[in-house]
Design a protein around this motif. Sequence first.
Motif, PDB file in Angstrom:
ATOM      1  N   ARG A   4      -0.085   7.833   0.094  1.00 42.67           N
ATOM      2  CA  ARG A   4      -0.798   7.315   1.252  1.00 42.67           C
ATOM      3  C   ARG A   4      -2.248   7.032   0.872  1.00 42.67           C
ATOM      4  NH1 ARG A   4       0.731   5.034   5.592  1.00 42.67           N
ATOM      5  NH2 ARG A   4      -0.945   5.880   6.856  1.00 42.67           N
ATOM      6  N   PRO A   5      -2.851   6.025   1.473  1.00 44.75           N
ATOM      7  CA  PRO A   5      -4.293   5.882   1.305  1.00 44.75           C
ATOM      8  C   PRO A   5      -4.987   7.090   1.909  1.00 44.75           C
ATOM      9  CG  PRO A   5      -3.448   4.414   3.011  1.00 44.75           C
ATOM     10  CD  PRO A   5      -2.274   5.014   2.306  1.00 44.75           C
ATOM     11  N   GLU A   6      -6.259   7.311   1.523  1.00 51.29           N
ATOM     12  CA  GLU A   6      -6.981   8.500   1.976  1.00 51.29           C
ATOM     13  C   GLU A   6      -6.786   8.674   3.473  1.00 51.29           C
ATOM     14  OE1 GLU A   6     -10.702   5.909   0.935  1.00 51.29           O
ATOM     15  OE2 GLU A   6     -11.347   7.455   2.320  1.00 51.29           O
ATOM     16  N   PRO A  26       4.746   5.087  -2.399  1.00 51.35           N
ATOM     17  CA  PRO A  26       3.396   5.103  -2.946  1.00 51.35           C
ATOM     18  C   PRO A  26       2.556   6.094  -2.151  1.00 51.35           C
ATOM     19  CG  PRO A  26       4.046   2.889  -2.235  1.00 51.35           C
ATOM     20  CD  PRO A  26       5.077   3.841  -1.746  1.00 51.35           C
ATOM     21  N   HIS A  73      10.190   5.180  -4.618  1.00 50.97           N
ATOM     22  CA  HIS A  73       8.964   5.901  -4.956  1.00 50.97           C
ATOM     23  C   HIS A  73       7.950   5.554  -3.891  1.00 50.97           C
ATOM     24  CE1 HIS A  73       7.873   1.897  -6.363  1.00 50.97           C
ATOM     25  NE2 HIS A  73       9.056   1.901  -6.938  1.00 50.97           N
ATOM     26  N   GLY A 128      -2.933  -0.924   2.508  1.00 52.68           N
ATOM     27  CA  GLY A 128      -3.316   0.417   2.060  1.00 52.68           C
ATOM     28  C   GLY A 128      -3.757   0.463   0.612  1.00 52.68           C
ATOM     29  N   ARG A 174       1.605  -0.914   3.697  1.00 51.60           N
ATOM     30  CA  ARG A 174       1.414  -0.541   2.297  1.00 51.60           C
ATOM     31  C   ARG A 174       0.477  -1.482   1.562  1.00 51.60           C
ATOM     32  NH1 ARG A 174       4.523   4.020   1.146  1.00 51.60           N
ATOM     33  NH2 ARG A 174       4.456   4.782   3.283  1.00 51.60           N
ATOM     34  N   ARG A 223     -17.494   3.001   8.507  1.00 55.99           N
ATOM     35  CA  ARG A 223     -16.207   2.397   8.844  1.00 55.99           C
ATOM     36  C   ARG A 223     -16.277   1.454  10.030  1.00 55.99           C
ATOM     37  NH1 ARG A 223     -11.828   6.548   9.556  1.00 55.99           N
ATOM     38  NH2 ARG A 223     -13.297   7.338  11.072  1.00 55.99           N
ATOM     39  N   PRO A 240      -7.328   9.635   7.371  1.00 59.68           N
ATOM     40  CA  PRO A 240      -8.534   9.549   8.195  1.00 59.68           C
ATOM     41  C   PRO A 240      -9.170  10.922   8.333  1.00 59.68           C
ATOM     42  CG  PRO A 240      -6.555   9.330   9.527  1.00 59.68           C
ATOM     43  CD  PRO A 240      -6.117   9.316   8.099  1.00 59.68           C
ATOM     44  N   GLU A 241     -10.487  10.959   8.362  1.00 57.86           N
ATOM     45  CA  GLU A 241     -11.191  12.253   8.414  1.00 57.86           C
ATOM     46  C   GLU A 241     -11.022  12.928   9.764  1.00 57.86           C
ATOM     47  OE1 GLU A 241     -12.979   9.803   5.308  1.00 57.86           O
ATOM     48  OE2 GLU A 241     -12.767   9.484   7.438  1.00 57.86           O
ATOM     49  N   GLU A 242     -10.826  12.152  10.796  1.00 58.83           N
ATOM     50  CA  GLU A 242     -10.756  12.747  12.130  1.00 58.83           C
ATOM     51  C   GLU A 242      -9.768  11.957  12.982  1.00 58.83           C
ATOM     52  OE1 GLU A 242     -13.564  10.122  14.637  1.00 58.83           O
ATOM     53  OE2 GLU A 242     -14.547  11.985  14.073  1.00 58.83           O
TER      54      GLU A 242
END
Lengths: 58, 802
Positions: free
Chosen positions: A49-51, A47, A45, B109, B106, B85, A53-55
């Motif tokens: 992805r973390p948010e 997990p 499974h 993360g 991970r 950031r 990157p915006e750019e």
Amino acid sequence: MTTMLILIPLTFLLLLVAGAAFFWAVNHEQFDDLDSAGLLPLTDHAPERPEPPEEPPP
Amino acid sequence: MSACFHCHEPLPHEPVLARIGGEPCAFCCIGCRAAAEWIEQLGLGDYYRLRSAPARKAEQSTEASATWSCPELDRHVVRPLDGARSEVCLLIEGVRCAACVWLIERSLGTLPGVAQVQVNAAAARCRVVWDPARTPLPALLDNLARTGYRALPLDARALDDARRRETRDALKRLAVAGFGSMQAMMYGVALYVGAFQDMDASTRELLRWIGFLLATPVVLYAARPFFAGALRNLRARRLGMDVPVALAVSLIYAASLAEALRGGAEVYFDSVSMFVFFLLLGRFLEMRARHRSGDLVDALARLTPMFADRCRADGAFERIGAAELRVGDVVHVAEGGGVPADGVLLDRACHVDEALLTGEAEPVARHPGDSLIAGSVLQDGPVRLRVERVGADTALAGIVALVHRAQAERPRLALAGERAAARFVARVLALTALTALGWSLLDPSRVLTATLAVLVVSCPCAFALAVPAAMTRALAVLAHRGVLVAHADAVEKLAEADHVVFDKTGTLTSPHVQQVGGDAAALPLAAALARASSHPLARAIVDIAAGEDALPAATDVAAHPGMGVEGTVTGRRLRLGRADFALRGTLDAHALADAVVLADRHGVLATFHPRERLRDGAAACVHALQAQGLAVEVLSGDAAHRVGAIAQAIGAGQWHARQTPADKLARLRELRAEGARVIAVGDGINDAPVLAGADIAVAMGNGTPLAQVSSDIVLTGGRLQALPEARRLAQQTLRILGQNHRWSLCYNLCVVPPAALGLMPPWLAAIGMSASSLLVVLNALRIGRAESMPPAEAAALREVHA
């Protein structure tokens, strides 16, 4: 001759697309780590992805 | 179940138990259990299925990661990005396989505010982009520590990852040159075929201009490093490889453009693209080999202490980051602690270990008023010192700068190859000029065609590719067989060596101890302390204690480098180590000179005498090396009868016992004065001078990290048999390099005269150039494939295995 005049610009177009795709991939870290990506399909499974990157990074 | 679930180390007889993922698991220590439980809690238990190497033994973290919350320090290691950031670069210890990379990415993360985690396993670095307001830096470090990795924030300048930029840049240029040259070659072939089939002029013109379109980005973008390098060379008034290459590329390109404009006979847009592509490929391979070799700078960063205890005016200490120290501060250094900055010793005499700088393991005495060097380790203390130089001014920083410079210099072999190629290109240019002159006198209409043919057909791609292709292949094959080559020069020297000098202890033999004094109850106490040390003898004590029922836990453990370990076991303060250390000089330590002693305040509890076993494969290694025609010699500091017995067991021709490091060095000098080229194989820091004095130094993978850093070759996994294999491979590499060079030379001698006489059609020139380059690469790929073991050597190996 006409086929050539159609096909040659077409190859140029494809070439440009391929080159742009490769540059995009290099700039977006697709070639930075070639080790861990191979393990992803082996996890049960993944997990989420973390948010993302915006750019793109510099 | 006999090994720890987390780190695969042998279990103590009272293992720590826990249920992980519903299964009962046993651990060697609380640290490993905590790490496994934490990993499971994060939902990353898959790590244990994915990994291909056991984890690093998790330590119960004692380091105050909270120190990193101080804003003064943050400024050094954290770089703010846009908005909320920031980014930080961490050096991570314990990255063993790809699963570690996965686990680190991970587990970080899962923290709030972490936007991006990027691990470079080869450099053991990790770049994190995150929001420090939501997760402070210490929380990042704690998270990694709980997962079982030790993380160290690096200077913010490390973020400008020059290697990453270089790799990305090279990849893009290679792709442009690759795509461009393939397409240009396609249209080029159409033109060549058209020349036989009477292609009409308009089609020919069209194909030529398409070739021009394709070659332009290759010449103007992909070949830019050559032009930049040529410019640099010219400014420095040197004739490097880049000058003739840049000249040849621009000449072919400009002349082809002129031919296309005036409708001349031949254009070479396809050849110039191929030319650039092959040259870039050679550079790329060489860069990869350069990046693979370990980063000594990181190893040094690990050795300098990050924190310092500054003495305040009222006499109390405050713990601050070493980067915050100012000249004139007085710092306190505890026994066994690292010196945080260059300074002057204030109150009392002491001994320091300066192995980092001098390679000498013997502690040196320092008196009040002497200077101490950052990164050296205090053997007896505590002492105070006044800071004299900090940061970039310290002697250690100077070494780091030196190492940087040394790494930037290319290996000697590559340089030699490059020089040969540069000379060759210069000659070709001279020949080209001569051809142009000759034809302008005879038949001016054929000047351009003939000179271009000479330039194209004799292109030095093969020359430029010969060394990097063979080296890359050799290093990859060697790494696959457990031989890490740190310096590319080592391959050449390894092949040429004719003498091997082995250290005995830890190299030919593995340590083993025998308890001779004290009662059986003392063994578990000794083993409990020994678990805290990585010294080979400590490991051996743990091994013989494996038969005991239960190991008590040791607390407040302090390791004293070069001396021993101290700690509290079952309520008693115990010391384990050298006799003078363990007995605090109270008793006659001389009678126990070689022994490892366990003692409390009242006296000796147990003594252990070092014994040794022949390492697996030691005899096979020696026989194979002798079959290759090398003289094998054993140099040891040990007593004559033991060295003699080992030398006889492995069949070494010569041996010398009771050798001090200085004696060993003198023997090496003697051998080298006789013209021998010597490989020295050692394991520890006490071999550092010997390793440094040999033509080529080989360290065992389980030896001390610093010995590995100072050596040319590391045998990972401590497999001695890898050495003769490596030498055979090195010889094969040199043979193939020679073949490649001879081939390039022959080819050019054959094709340049017809080209200069104007007899070479352009399609043949292009094919000749590509085929010659391709042949060189294919030949390099034979390294490590065709294994030709001489029968005598094979017999030696078989005999020993049987």
